[in-house]
Design an enzyme around this catalytic site. Structure first.
Site, PDB file in Angstrom:
ATOM      1  N   ASP A   1      25.601 -32.318  19.263  1.00  0.00           N
ATOM      2  CA  ASP A   1      24.483 -32.827  18.921  1.00  0.00           C
ATOM      3  C   ASP A   1      23.501 -31.039  20.165  1.00  0.00           C
ATOM      4  OD1 ASP A   1      25.029 -34.285  17.101  1.00  0.00           O
ATOM      5  OD2 ASP A   1      23.875 -35.502  18.132  1.00  0.00           O
TER       6      ASP A   1
ATOM      7  N   ASP B   1       0.912  -1.467  -0.389  1.00  0.00           N
ATOM      8  CA  ASP B   1      -0.223  -0.018  -0.263  1.00  0.00           C
ATOM      9  C   ASP B   1       1.384   1.214   0.317  1.00  0.00           C
ATOM     10  OD1 ASP B   1      -2.156   1.921   0.306  1.00  0.00           O
ATOM     11  OD2 ASP B   1      -2.867   1.115   2.439  1.00  0.00           O
TER      12      ASP B   1
ATOM     13  N   ASP C   1      -9.355  -5.636   3.575  1.00  0.00           N
ATOM     14  CA  ASP C   1      -8.318  -5.815   3.191  1.00  0.00           C
ATOM     15  C   ASP C   1      -8.183  -7.374   3.093  1.00  0.00           C
ATOM     16  OD1 ASP C   1      -7.147  -4.255   1.734  1.00  0.00           O
ATOM     17  OD2 ASP C   1      -6.329  -2.804   3.099  1.00  0.00           O
TER      18      ASP C   1
ATOM     19  N   ASP D   1      -4.543  -2.825   6.173  1.00  0.00           N
ATOM     20  CA  ASP D   1      -4.667  -2.407   7.205  1.00  0.00           C
ATOM     21  C   ASP D   1      -6.283  -1.986   7.225  1.00  0.00           C
ATOM     22  OD1 ASP D   1      -5.644  -0.182   5.124  1.00  0.00           O
ATOM     23  OD2 ASP D   1      -4.271   1.174   6.164  1.00  0.00           O
TER      24      ASP D   1
END
Length: 891
Positions: free
Chosen positions: A710, A326, A616, A612
Site C-alpha cells: 500500500d 490572447d 482580465d 494579463d
C-alpha cells in the site's frame, strides 16, 4: 512615522538616490541585515508532531489495544510485529507528508509575486522577497505593492487598500503631502502605500520604509494565522470514497468475526485477524498518495513553465475542451517591431539598423509614442509592454535622441490606459509649455480627433482624411500588422485627465508585426487531435487577428471571425447560439471576454482563458481554468488565475493540459491498484472463513502485506512518465468517476482474481501434503505451509500486478518495461523484503511461516505472475476490439 516626513528626509534616512536606487552590493547587505521581505507563515509541525498525528486514528487505537492483548497472552512475537508495523506505517506517513509539503512549499516560492525596482540606475524586476528597506519601487496599474512605502512620485495614483482600511473605494495618493499628525489613521495617509495593497490606476514611485513582519500587514499577520491547508475536490472525493470503502470493509470484518463466533473459532485470534484485515483493506493511504502525486506532478509542471496556483486546476485540466487565447505574446513571439508608419505625408517602410530619413510629421509621431509611454529600453534590455518598447526603438531608427527628449520633457499628468477606451494620454511640460500626447487604437482616435497634421499644418479632420486612415489601417491589417495611432494637442495649463482626450490633433499611425511563435501551429494541431478547440480573443483589428489565426490554422474563413461591436448587436440568447461557430474574437473589451466565456460554458464546454491585464481578472475568474501571463501579466491577473505561464507561450498551455491529463491518470492508477489489492485480501479471507477453512493469513501477515503493497508501489505508479498518446484521447468528462468504463469492472475482476489465486495457493499448500482445508486435525506444519504459500502468492500477485496497472490497453512492453524505474525498484524491493521474511529464520518464525520446497516456490512464481498474464491477455482482446470498432471496413 514616515508619512510625517518629507520626501527628502525619507530618502536621506535610507541614503538612497531616487534616480539611481541602491547598488546591488548594498541591497545584499540590507537583505542580510533585515531578512527576506516575507510574512512568516503558519509554524510548521515538527517531525514528532507529524508522527503523533499519524497515530491519531481509531484503527491504530484498536491495533494498539491488540498489542496490549497479545502481550498479556504472552504472544510477544506478535506484539513486536504489530508494534513495528504501526511504527513503520507512521514513519512512511510522515515521509509522505513531508515530501508533499516540501513540493507545495517549493511551488509557492516559484509563484511568488515580483516587484519593479530601480537599482544602479536601471529598472528591473526582482522577487518581492528580495526587496529591502531603501529600495526605490516603481508602481503601475495591476501590481501588488511588495512592501510599505513613502511615496516620492505619484501620477493619478489610486490604490485599493480595503484589506487594511475596510474602505471599498481605492484611495487617491499624493506623494507631495506631508502629514504632521503622528496619529493619522492608515486610510488618511495619502503619501504612503502598503504591502499587499493593489495599484488600480495611475503610476507612482516610492522608497521602501518597512519589509516583512515590520509592515502594517506583517503586524496583523503576527496576530492571526491566515494560511489554510489546501484540500482539492479530488482529495475530498477520494477521502469520502475511502470512508465508504472503510465502512464496507469494517462491515465485512465484523461479519467474519460473527461467522467465526458461530463456527466456534478462537475469539482472540479472530479478533486480531478481523482488526488486521480492517487495517489492511481500508485504503487509508488514498489521500496521502493523491497529495504526493499531485504535488510531484505540479512541481514537474512548474519546471516546464506552467505554475499551478490552485491544485484543483490539475483535475480540471484533463477536461478542458476549449482554449481561449490572447494573441500578442501567447500565440505570437511578443517581439513587436514597427515596420511601417503612415501620416498624411504618406506611408513609409522602416529600415531597421539603418538611419531612416524622417520628416517633421514622422518625428512628431515618434515623439508622441516615446513620451506617451511607461516603457524603458537601455543597454539592449527593456521593461514594460513589448508594444511600447517597439515604439521606443522606432524613435532610435528615426534618429531621435530619446534621452534628450525625455530630459527636456517632464510628465505632469496622465490619463492611464483603459481597455474600454483603448487609449493612453500623458501631459508634459516642455519649455514652460504644456502638451498632451495620446496613443491608442486608431479607430478610437478617429472618433475623438478634430484636427490632423497635414504638410506641417494643423487642419480640420475631414471625412476624406478618415477614409485615408481607414484605408491605411485595412492595408496594414491585411498584412497581419497591428496598428496604433498617436495624436497631440497644446494646452495652456495643467488639465484634468478627462479633458486630455478632447479636440486632439491626429499625427499618424504605425504598423507593427509580431510573428507567430514557431511551435504554436503544431500545438494548435495537437490540441485539435485531443478534441480541444483553440479560439483567439484579442483587442487587435479583425483583419490582423484573422491573418494570424489563418496562418496558425485556428480559423479557415472570415465568417469565423467577429468583433466586440458585432457581439454588442446580438441579443444574449442569439449570441450564445452562435458563439461556438467563431474562432476569432477581435476588438473585444474585458466585458466581452466574460460574455464569450459564459456563452461557451452554456454549451457544457470546459473553458481555459488567458489574460494579463487588470481588467482580465473577471474573465480569468469566469473561466474553468484562468491562465495568467508570467512575463507581461499584472499581479491582479496572476492573483485571479489558476495557472501562470512563465514563458507566456500558448504551447505551454497545451503541454500543461497534457501533463494534467497524465497526472490525473497516474492518480487513477494508484487508486485502482490500492482498491484491487485490498479487495483481493478481503475476498481471500472472507470466502475461506465462510467455507469453514482455517484463516489463510494471520494478523501479522495481513499487516505486513498492507505495509509492503500500500506504500511504495502505489506512489511509484503515481510517478509514471506521461503517456505519449494521452492527447489522442477526448477530454475527460468532469463528472466522470474513477470507475468509469471498464475501470470499475477491472478493479473488481482483478480483486477477485487475486483473491481466488490466493485461495488456490492456500489449498495447494494442503494438497502438497495430501490433505484438504476441509480436513479435521490437520498438522500445524501443513497449515503453516499453506499459509506461507498464500502469503507469498498474494504479495507476488499484488507486486507484479502493479506493472499491469500502468495502462488500461497498452502492454507492459508498449509502455516500456524500464520507463518507470521507480516502480521497478518498488516491486524489486517488495520482493526482496518478502523473500527475507521467509529466508531469514528469525523472521520466518516471527511470522509463523515455513520454508517452501521446490514445488512450492514454482507455484508461487507461476501463481504470482498469473494476474499480470491474465491482465495482459485481456488488453490484447481490448486492443483487438478497439481496432475493429475503429475500422469502418470491419464486419
Amino acid at each position: 512615522m514616515w508619512f510625517s516626513k518629507s520626501i527628502e528626509e525619507s530618502l536621506a534616512a535610507f541614503e538612497v538616490s531616487p534616480a539611481q536606487g541602491l547598488s546591488e552590493a548594498e541591497a545584499q547587505a540590507r537583505l542580510q541585515k533585515y531578512g527576506p521581505n516575507a510574512l512568516k507563515g503558519k509554524k510548521k509541525k515538527t517531525i514528532l508532531q507529524l508522527f503523533i498525528a499519524q497515530l491519531q486514528d481509531w484503527l491504530i487505537y484498536v491495533l494498539l489495544a491488540a498489542v496490549v492483548i497479545t502481550a498479556l497472552m504472552g504472544e510477544y512475537t506478535d506484539t513486536i510485529i504489530i508494534l513495528v508495523v504501526i511504527l513503520l506505517n507512521a514513519v512512511l506517513g510522515v515521509a509522505q507528508e513531508v515530501k508533499a509539503g516540501n513540493a507545495i512549499e517549493a511551488l509557492q516560492k516559484i509563484a511568488s509575486p515580483k516587484a519593479l525596482v530601480r537599482r544602479e540606475g536601471t529598472t528591473k524586476e526582482i522577487r518581492s522577497e528580495d526587496v529591502v528597506p531603501g529600495d526605490i519601487l516603481i508602481l503601475d496599474a495591476g501590481r501588488f505593492i511588495a512592501a510599505d512605502l513613502r511615496l516620492i512620485e505619484s501620477a493619478n495614483l489610486k490604490i485599493e487598500e480595503s484589506a487594511l482600511t475596510g474602505e471599498s473605494m481605492p484611495a487617491t495618493k499624493d506623494a507631495d503631502q506631508t502629514l504632521p499628525d503622528p496619529q493619522t489613521p492608515i486610510g488618511d495617509r495619502h503619501n504612503s502605500a502598503y504591502m499587499s495593497t493593489l495599484v488600480t490606476y495611475g503610476r507612482g514611485v516610492g522608497v521602501v520604509v518597512a519589509t516583512g513582519m515590520q509592515t502594517e500587514v506583517g503586524k496583523i499577520a503576527s496576530i492571526i494565522d491566515t494560511e489554510e491547508e489546501v484540500t482539492t475536490p479530488l482529495e475530498a472525493r477520494l477521502e469520502k470514497l475511502g470512508k465508504t470503502l472503510g465502512k464496507l470493509a469494517i462491515g465485512i470484518c465484523a461479519l467474519i468475526f460473527v461467522v467465526a463466533l458461530l463456527q466456534g473459532r478462537d475469539l482472540v485470534e479472530m479478533f486480531l485477524i478481523s482488526v488486521s484485515l480492517a487495517v489492511a483493506s481500508i485504503p487509508e493511504g488514498l489521500a496521502a498518495i493523491v497529495a504526493i502525486v499531485l504535488s510531484i506532478g505540479v512541481t514537474s509542471m512548474s519546471k516546464r513553465n506552467a505554475i499551478v496556483r490552485r491544485l484543483p486546476a490539475v483535475e480540471t485540466l484533463g477536461s478542458v475542451n476549449i482554449i481561449c487565447s490572447d494573441k500578442t505574446g501567447t500565440l505570437t513571439q511578443n517581439k513587436m517591431t514597427v515596420v511601417r508608419y503612415f501620416s498624411l505625408e504618406g506611408e513609409r517602410e522602416v529600415n531597421h539598423g539603418n538611419q531612416n530619413e524622417a520628416s517633421e510629421g514622422a518625428e512628431k509621431l515618434a515623439k508622441a509614442m516615446v513620451l506617451c509611454s511607461d516603457a524603458t529600453y537601455e543597454h539592449n534590455e527593456g521593461t514594460g509592454d513589448p508594444t511600447e518598447i517597439a515604439l521606443l526603438l522606432l524613435a532610435d531608427d528615426l534618429g531621435i535622441d530619446r534621452q534628450a527628449l525625455q530630459a527636456n520633457s517632464r510628465r505632469v499628468g496622465e490619463f492611464a490606459f483603459d481597455s474600454d477606451r483603448k487609449l493612453m494620454s500623458t501631459l508634459h511640460e516642455e519649455d514652460d509649455k504644456y502638451t498632451v500626447y495620446t496613443k491608442g487604437a486608431i479607430d478610437n482616435l478617429l472618433k475623438i480627433a478634430t484636427h490632423v497634421l497635414e504638410s506641417g499644418q494643423v487642419v480640420p479632420l475631414t471625412e476624406q482624411h478618415r477614409q485615408q486612415f481607414n484605408q491605411a489601417t485595412e492595408r496594414m491589417s491585411g498584412q497581419a500588422l497591428r496598428t496604433l495611432g498617436a495624436a497631440y494637442k497644446p494646452v495652456d495649463t495643467v488639465i484634468e485627465p478627462e479633458e486630455m482626450e478632447k479636440d486632439l490633433i491626429l499625427l499618424g499611425m504605425v504598423g507593427m508585426i509580431d510573428p507567430p511563435r514557431a511551435e504554436v501551429k503544431a500545438s494548435v494541431q495537437k490540441a485539435r487531435m485531443a478534441g480541444i478547440t483553440t479560439i483567439m480573443i484579442t483587442g487587435d483589428h479583425k483583419n490582423t487577428a484573422f491573418a494570424i489565426a489563418r496562418e496558425l490554422n485556428i480559423a479557415d474563413n472570415m465568417r469565423q471571425a467577429t468583433t466586440g461591436q458585432e457581439i454588442d448587436e446580438l441579443p444574449e440568447e442569439e449570441f450564445n447560439q452562435r458563439v461556438q461557430g467563431y474562432r476569432v474574437f477581435a476588438r473585444v473589451s474585458p466585458e466581452h471576454k466574460v460574455r464569450i466565456i459564459r456563452g461557451l460554458k452554456s454549451h457544457g464546454n470546459i473553458v481555459s482563458m488567458t489574460g494579463d491585464g487588470v481588467n482580465d481578472a473577471p474573465s480569468l475568474s469566469a473561466a474553468d481554468i484562468g491562465v495568467a501571463m508570467g512575463i507581461t501579466g499584472t499581479d491582479v491577473a496572476k492573483g485571479a488565475s489558476d495557472m501562470i505561464l512563465t514563458d507566456d507561450n500558448f504551447a505551454t498551455i497545451v503541454t500543461a493540459i497534457e501533463q494534467g491529463r497524465n497526472i490525473y491518470n497516474n492518480i487513477r492508477k494508484s487508486v485502482l491498484f490500492l482498491l484491487t489489492c485490498n479487495l483481493g485480501e478481503v475476498v481471500a479471507m472472507f470466502l475461506t472463513l465462510l467455507a469453514g477453512w482455517q484463516a489463510p493469513l494471520i494478523a501479522t501477515q495481513l499487516l505486513w502485506i498492507n505495509l509492503l503493497t500500500d506504500t511504495l508501489p502505489a506512489v511509484a505508479l503515481g510517478m509514471d512518465p506521461g503517456d505519449p498518446d494521452v492527447m489522442k484521447e477526448r477530454p475527460r468528462d468532469p463528472q466522470e468517476s474513477f470507475f468509469n468504463g471498464i475501470a470499475g469492472w477491472r478493479a473488481v475482476a482483478g480483486g477477485f482474481l487475486i483473491g481466488g489465486i490466493t485461495i488456490f495457493a492456500f489449498w495447494f499448500g494442503y494438497y502438497e501434503h495430501g490433505l484438504s482445508p476441509f480436513d479435521d486435525a490437520v498438522p500445524v506444519e501443513t497449515v503453516q505451509n499453506a499459509r506461507t504459500l498464500a502469503f507469498m502468492t498474494l504479495v507476488a500477485c499484488q507486486l507484479y500486478y502493479a506493472l499491469a496497472m500502468r495502462h488500461p490497453l497498452k502492454s507492459i512492453f508498449q509502455v516500456g518495461l524500464f520507463s518507470n524505474l521507480f516502480l521497478l525498484g518498488a516491486v524489486a524491493l517488495g520482493l526482496l523484503l518478502q523473500l527475507a521474511v521467509v529466508l531469514v529464520p528469525a523472521m520466518r518464525d516471527a511470522f509463523n511461516l515455513r520454508m517452501l520446497d521446490a514445488q512450492g516456490w514454482a507455484a508461487v512464481l507461476f501463481l504470482g505472475l498469473l494476474p499480470l498474464l491474465v491482465s495482459e491477455l485481456g488488453k490484447v482482446y481490448l486492443r483487438a476490439r478497439q481496432a475493429k470498432n475503429a475500422d469502418p471496413l470491419a464486419a
